[in-house]
Design an enzyme around this catalytic site. Structure first.
Site, short mmCIF file in Angstrom:
data_model
loop_
_atom_site.label_atom_id
_atom_site.label_comp_id
_atom_site.label_asym_id
_atom_site.label_seq_id
_atom_site.Cartn_x
_atom_site.Cartn_y
_atom_site.Cartn_z
N CYS A 10 0.96 -1.10 0.05
CA CYS A 10 -0.05 0.16 0.08
C CYS A 10 0.81 1.29 -0.13
CB CYS A 10 -1.05 -0.03 1.21
SG CYS A 10 -0.17 -0.10 2.72
N ASN A 13 2.42 1.37 4.35
CA ASN A 13 2.54 0.16 5.03
C ASN A 13 2.29 0.31 6.62
OD1 ASN A 13 5.64 -1.98 5.77
ND2 ASN A 13 3.27 -2.57 5.29
N CYS A 15 -1.03 1.03 7.45
CA CYS A 15 -2.76 0.62 7.60
C CYS A 15 -3.27 -0.50 6.80
CB CYS A 15 -3.59 1.91 7.12
SG CYS A 15 -3.56 3.36 8.06
N ARG A 16 -3.23 -0.45 5.37
CA ARG A 16 -3.72 -1.65 4.76
C ARG A 16 -3.00 -2.84 4.50
NH1 ARG A 16 -5.22 2.05 -0.10
NH2 ARG A 16 -3.39 2.97 0.55
N SER A 17 -1.71 -2.73 4.12
CA SER A 17 -1.02 -3.84 3.86
C SER A 17 -0.69 -4.57 4.93
CB SER A 17 0.24 -3.42 2.72
OG SER A 17 1.07 -2.70 3.33
N ASP A 126 -8.09 4.09 1.13
CA ASP A 126 -7.09 4.39 2.08
C ASP A 126 -7.91 5.02 3.38
OD1 ASP A 126 -4.82 5.28 3.73
OD2 ASP A 126 -3.95 6.55 2.24
P1 4NP Z 1 -1.74 2.97 4.15
O1 4NP Z 1 -2.24 4.29 4.65
O2 4NP Z 1 -1.23 3.10 2.57
O3 4NP Z 1 -3.00 1.83 3.95
O4 4NP Z 1 -0.85 2.30 5.01
C1 4NP Z 1 -1.37 5.29 4.63
C2 4NP Z 1 -0.58 5.79 5.77
C3 4NP Z 1 0.31 6.62 5.99
C4 4NP Z 1 0.28 7.54 4.93
C5 4NP Z 1 -0.49 7.47 4.05
C6 4NP Z 1 -1.45 6.21 3.50
N1 4NP Z 1 1.09 8.70 5.04
O5 4NP Z 1 0.88 9.85 4.20
O6 4NP Z 1 1.79 8.87 5.84
#
Ligand code: 4NP
Length: 156
Positions: A10, A13, A15-17, A126
């Protein structure tokens, strides 16, 4: 081709993955493919390297009996495209970011998680900037997609 390793990706790394890794590992452990596939996760971005998953992801996983608290964020590397058979992204931007990062022409198949699961070209939104509901929704979508992938790979 036999799939013996899967990398979930994702953006961050956190939240989702990490949730996808935890859910898929649990479902695989309860299937005929137990122990057969190496699973990991990574982010295309570098903001959270070395961190634990987002507390909301950890809590959502824990609610369903899955402990992802020992996972640590890492960034997708060029060698991942050589070491993994399949890279599954949560949304289309993850796929375009990953393709751009494949600078040494690794052979990993890069696919949208939901689509590879046979559920249509749908993205897992997201949840980072939203509330708890987004994490619950991500969990439900990840659970369905993991089932689909395991089925596609022949799990009984
Ligand atoms: P993820 O969510 O891609 O599902 O882990 C996010 C976590 C952090 C950020 C963006 C998306 N960020 O911009 O820090």
């Amino acid at each position: 081709m036999t799939i013996s390793s899967i990398l979930f990706i994702c953006l961050g790394n956190i939240c989702r993955s990490p949730l996808a890794q935890g859910v898929f590992e649990k479902q695989m452990a309860n299937s005929s493919l137990a122990g057969k596939i190496r699973v990991d996760s990574a982010g295309t971005g570098n903001w959270h390297i070395g961190e634990r998953p987002d507390p909301r992801s950890e809590q959502t996983a824990a609610k369903y009996g899955i402990d992802i608290s020992s996972q640590r964020c890492r960034q997708l590397t060029a060698s991942d495209f050589h070491e993994f058979d399949l890279i599954l992204g949560m949304d289309p931007s993850n796929l375009s970011n990953a393709r751009a990062a494949n600078r040494t022409n690794g052979t990993a198949q890069i696919e949208l998680f939901y689509e590879y699961a046979g559920l249509g070209a749908i993205k897992i939104p997201d949840p980072y900037y939203g509330g708890e509901d987004g994490f619950e929704e991500a969990y439900e979508m990840i659970k369905q997609a993991s089932d689909g992938v395991l089925h596609r790979l022949g799990a009984g």
